[in-house]
Design a protein around this motif. Structure first.
Motif, PDB file in Angstrom:
ATOM      1  N   ILE A   1     -12.020  -6.555 -31.082  1.00  0.00           N
ATOM      2  CA  ILE A   1     -12.551  -7.528 -32.038  1.00  0.00           C
ATOM      3  C   ILE A   1     -12.304  -8.944 -31.526  1.00  0.00           C
ATOM      4  O   ILE A   1     -13.107  -9.843 -31.724  1.00  0.00           O
ATOM      5  N   ASP A   2     -11.177  -9.148 -30.822  1.00  0.00           N
ATOM      6  CA  ASP A   2     -10.842 -10.443 -30.218  1.00  0.00           C
ATOM      7  C   ASP A   2      -9.771 -10.208 -29.151  1.00  0.00           C
ATOM      8  O   ASP A   2      -9.150  -9.146 -29.104  1.00  0.00           O
TER       9      ASP A   2
ATOM     10  N   GLU B   1     -19.534 -15.270 -31.077  1.00  0.00           N
ATOM     11  CA  GLU B   1     -19.033 -16.121 -32.157  1.00  0.00           C
ATOM     12  C   GLU B   1     -17.615 -16.625 -31.870  1.00  0.00           C
ATOM     13  O   GLU B   1     -16.721 -16.538 -32.708  1.00  0.00           O
ATOM     14  N   GLU B   2     -17.424 -17.090 -30.634  1.00  0.00           N
ATOM     15  CA  GLU B   2     -16.161 -17.664 -30.175  1.00  0.00           C
ATOM     16  C   GLU B   2     -15.001 -16.673 -30.138  1.00  0.00           C
ATOM     17  O   GLU B   2     -13.831 -17.072 -30.130  1.00  0.00           O
ATOM     18  N   LYS B   3     -15.290 -15.374 -30.129  1.00  0.00           N
ATOM     19  CA  LYS B   3     -14.251 -14.350 -30.003  1.00  0.00           C
ATOM     20  C   LYS B   3     -14.458 -13.604 -28.690  1.00  0.00           C
ATOM     21  O   LYS B   3     -15.589 -13.251 -28.340  1.00  0.00           O
TER      22      LYS B   3
END
Length: 86
Positions: free
Chosen positions: A62-63, A34-36
């Motif tokens: 998480i990112d 999801e783009e992370k």
């Protein structure tokens, strides 16, 4: 010879980092959901005059877990072990 097998079969045959004492060969990667950037890795080996060392660094978050951050961590560890000088 394991070193020759690795070198022949590895896409990472060009040096990534080097200093006067050793050469580091490796490949980084980053996993995204999801783009992370949730997963970063750096695998490879270090050749010095008398030794060959293999490494694999995998980080998760998480990112902002990237292959470049994994390579920075690896270089720091290799420096702490007096294998590579930053």
């Amino acid at each position: 010879n394991t070193r020759e097998i690795i070198r022949e079969s590895s896409p990472a045959t060009n040096p990534v980092f080097s200093d006067v004492n050793c050469t580091i060969y490796g490949k980084t990667g980053t996993g995204c959901i999801e783009e992370k950037n949730v997963n970063g890795w750096f695998i490879g080996f270090v050749e010095s005059k008398n030794h060959t060392y293999f490494f694999a660094t995998n980080i998760q978050a998480i990112d902002n877990a990237t292959g470049s951050i994994a390579s920075e961590i690896t270089l720091s560890i290799l420096s702490d072990m007096n294998i590579y000088k930053l």
